[in-house]
Design an enzyme around this catalytic site. Structure first.
Site, PDB file in Angstrom:
ATOM      1  CG  ASP A  33      -6.099   0.287  -6.813  1.00  0.00           C
ATOM      2  OD1 ASP A  33      -5.498   1.216  -6.238  1.00  0.00           O
ATOM      3  OD2 ASP A  33      -7.031  -0.361  -6.273  1.00  0.00           O
ATOM      4  CB  ILE A  34      -6.844  -4.930  -5.414  1.00  0.00           C
ATOM      5  CG1 ILE A  34      -7.317  -6.363  -5.407  1.00  0.00           C
ATOM      6  CG2 ILE A  34      -7.408  -4.142  -4.245  1.00  0.00           C
ATOM      7  CD1 ILE A  34      -6.745  -7.185  -4.262  1.00  0.00           C
ATOM      8  CG  ASN A  91      -4.791   9.916  -1.914  1.00  0.00           C
ATOM      9  OD1 ASN A  91      -5.212  10.981  -2.337  1.00  0.00           O
ATOM     10  ND2 ASN A  91      -5.204   8.753  -2.381  1.00  0.00           N
ATOM     11  CD  GLU A  99      -7.061   0.952   1.260  1.00  0.00           C
ATOM     12  OE1 GLU A  99      -7.808   1.581   0.470  1.00  0.00           O
ATOM     13  OE2 GLU A  99      -6.836  -0.258   1.128  1.00  0.00           O
ATOM     14  CB  VAL A 100      -1.426   1.415   1.381  1.00  0.00           C
ATOM     15  CG1 VAL A 100      -0.191   0.531   1.561  1.00  0.00           C
ATOM     16  CG2 VAL A 100      -2.635   0.566   1.016  1.00  0.00           C
ATOM     17  CG  HIS A 104       0.414   4.369  -2.981  1.00  0.00           C
ATOM     18  ND1 HIS A 104       0.534   4.297  -1.608  1.00  0.00           N
ATOM     19  CD2 HIS A 104      -0.876   4.729  -3.225  1.00  0.00           C
ATOM     20  CE1 HIS A 104      -0.625   4.585  -1.056  1.00  0.00           C
ATOM     21  NE2 HIS A 104      -1.506   4.863  -2.013  1.00  0.00           N
ATOM     22  CG  HIS A 106      -3.764   6.220  -6.722  1.00  0.00           C
ATOM     23  ND1 HIS A 106      -4.628   5.188  -6.432  1.00  0.00           N
ATOM     24  CD2 HIS A 106      -3.333   6.680  -5.531  1.00  0.00           C
ATOM     25  CE1 HIS A 106      -4.711   5.038  -5.120  1.00  0.00           C
ATOM     26  NE2 HIS A 106      -3.935   5.938  -4.544  1.00  0.00           N
TER      27      HIS A 106
HETATM   28  P1  5GP Z   1      -4.487   5.155  -1.046  1.00  0.00           P
HETATM   29  O1  5GP Z   1      -5.887   5.352  -0.580  1.00  0.00           O
HETATM   30  O2  5GP Z   1      -3.566   4.704   0.074  1.00  0.00           O
HETATM   31  O3  5GP Z   1      -3.944   6.320  -1.804  1.00  0.00           O
HETATM   32  O4  5GP Z   1      -4.534   3.994  -2.111  1.00  0.00           O
HETATM   33  C1  5GP Z   1      -4.305   2.660  -1.792  1.00  0.00           C
HETATM   34  C2  5GP Z   1      -4.772   1.836  -2.971  1.00  0.00           C
HETATM   35  O5  5GP Z   1      -4.273   0.523  -2.794  1.00  0.00           O
HETATM   36  C3  5GP Z   1      -6.303   1.717  -3.075  1.00  0.00           C
HETATM   37  O6  5GP Z   1      -6.714   2.245  -4.324  1.00  0.00           O
HETATM   38  C4  5GP Z   1      -6.562   0.209  -2.955  1.00  0.00           C
HETATM   39  O7  5GP Z   1      -7.578  -0.244  -3.818  1.00  0.00           O
HETATM   40  C5  5GP Z   1      -5.214  -0.386  -3.296  1.00  0.00           C
HETATM   41  N1  5GP Z   1      -4.943  -1.670  -2.645  1.00  0.00           N
HETATM   42  C6  5GP Z   1      -5.129  -1.965  -1.334  1.00  0.00           C
HETATM   43  N2  5GP Z   1      -4.738  -3.234  -1.080  1.00  0.00           N
HETATM   44  C7  5GP Z   1      -4.295  -3.732  -2.267  1.00  0.00           C
HETATM   45  C8  5GP Z   1      -3.754  -5.000  -2.641  1.00  0.00           C
HETATM   46  O8  5GP Z   1      -3.607  -5.926  -1.846  1.00  0.00           O
HETATM   47  N3  5GP Z   1      -3.402  -5.147  -3.957  1.00  0.00           N
HETATM   48  C9  5GP Z   1      -3.545  -4.139  -4.872  1.00  0.00           C
HETATM   49  N4  5GP Z   1      -3.168  -4.400  -6.125  1.00  0.00           N
HETATM   50  N5  5GP Z   1      -4.053  -2.935  -4.545  1.00  0.00           N
HETATM   51  C10 5GP Z   1      -4.418  -2.735  -3.258  1.00  0.00           C
END
Ligand code: 5GP
Length: 120
Positions: A33-34, A91, A99-100, A104, A106
């Site tokens: 994760d970034i 999520n 967010e994405v 996925h 985590h």
């Molecule tokens: P969500 O909130 O959708 O469950 O988690 C999305 C995750 O993707 C977040 O923890 C965020 O830090 C990670 N993320 C967003 N953009 C990028 C990216 O460009 N590269 C990587 N490696 N992680 C990302």
């Protein structure tokens, strides 16, 4: 809601954006994760165009689902948390607040992860 081919994880799968890869096979990609929220924070994604856990569990093939679940154990070993333990989070939907919009999970670990949920 239809799958957005230009979401950030679709770009990572296509190699248009770099990622710090932890594991890859024909159906699955895992990368760090970034913005890590634990000492170990890895994201595991299917390579297929699935929006969420709900979408994936409803529409993915048995082969994809097995590969994804097997990958969790492989990633945990590769990340060094298979023995110490870890948390798996997906999520999903408006209340899950992803967010994405590409499915996925985590993998969070490398430290005691504390309480499971804290509501804001
Ligand atoms: P969500 O909130 O959708 O469950 O988690 C999305 C995750 O993707 C977040 O923890 C965020 O830090 C990670 N993320 C967003 N953009 C990028 C990216 O460009 N590269 C990587 N490696 N992680 C990302």
């Amino acid at each position: 809601m239809s799958y957005d081919m230009n979401n950030i994880f679709a770009k990572i799968i296509r190699g248009e954006i770099p990622s710090d890869k932890v594991y890859e096979d024909a159906h699955v990609l895992a990368f760090k994760d970034i913005r890590p929220q634990a000492k170990v924070h890895v994201l595991i994604i299917p390579k297929g165009p699935y929006i969420s856990s709900q979408d994936f569990s409803e529409k993915a093939s048995d082969v994809e689902i097995v590969a994804f679940n097997r990958a969790i154990a492989k990633v945990a070993k590769a990340a060094g948390v298979a023995v110490t333990g870890y948390r798996v989070i997906a999520n999903t939907g408006p209340d899950g607040r992803p967010e994405v919009p590409h499915y996925h999970v985590h993998i969070l670990g490398g430290q005691n992860m504390g309480r499971m949920v804290s509501l804001d």
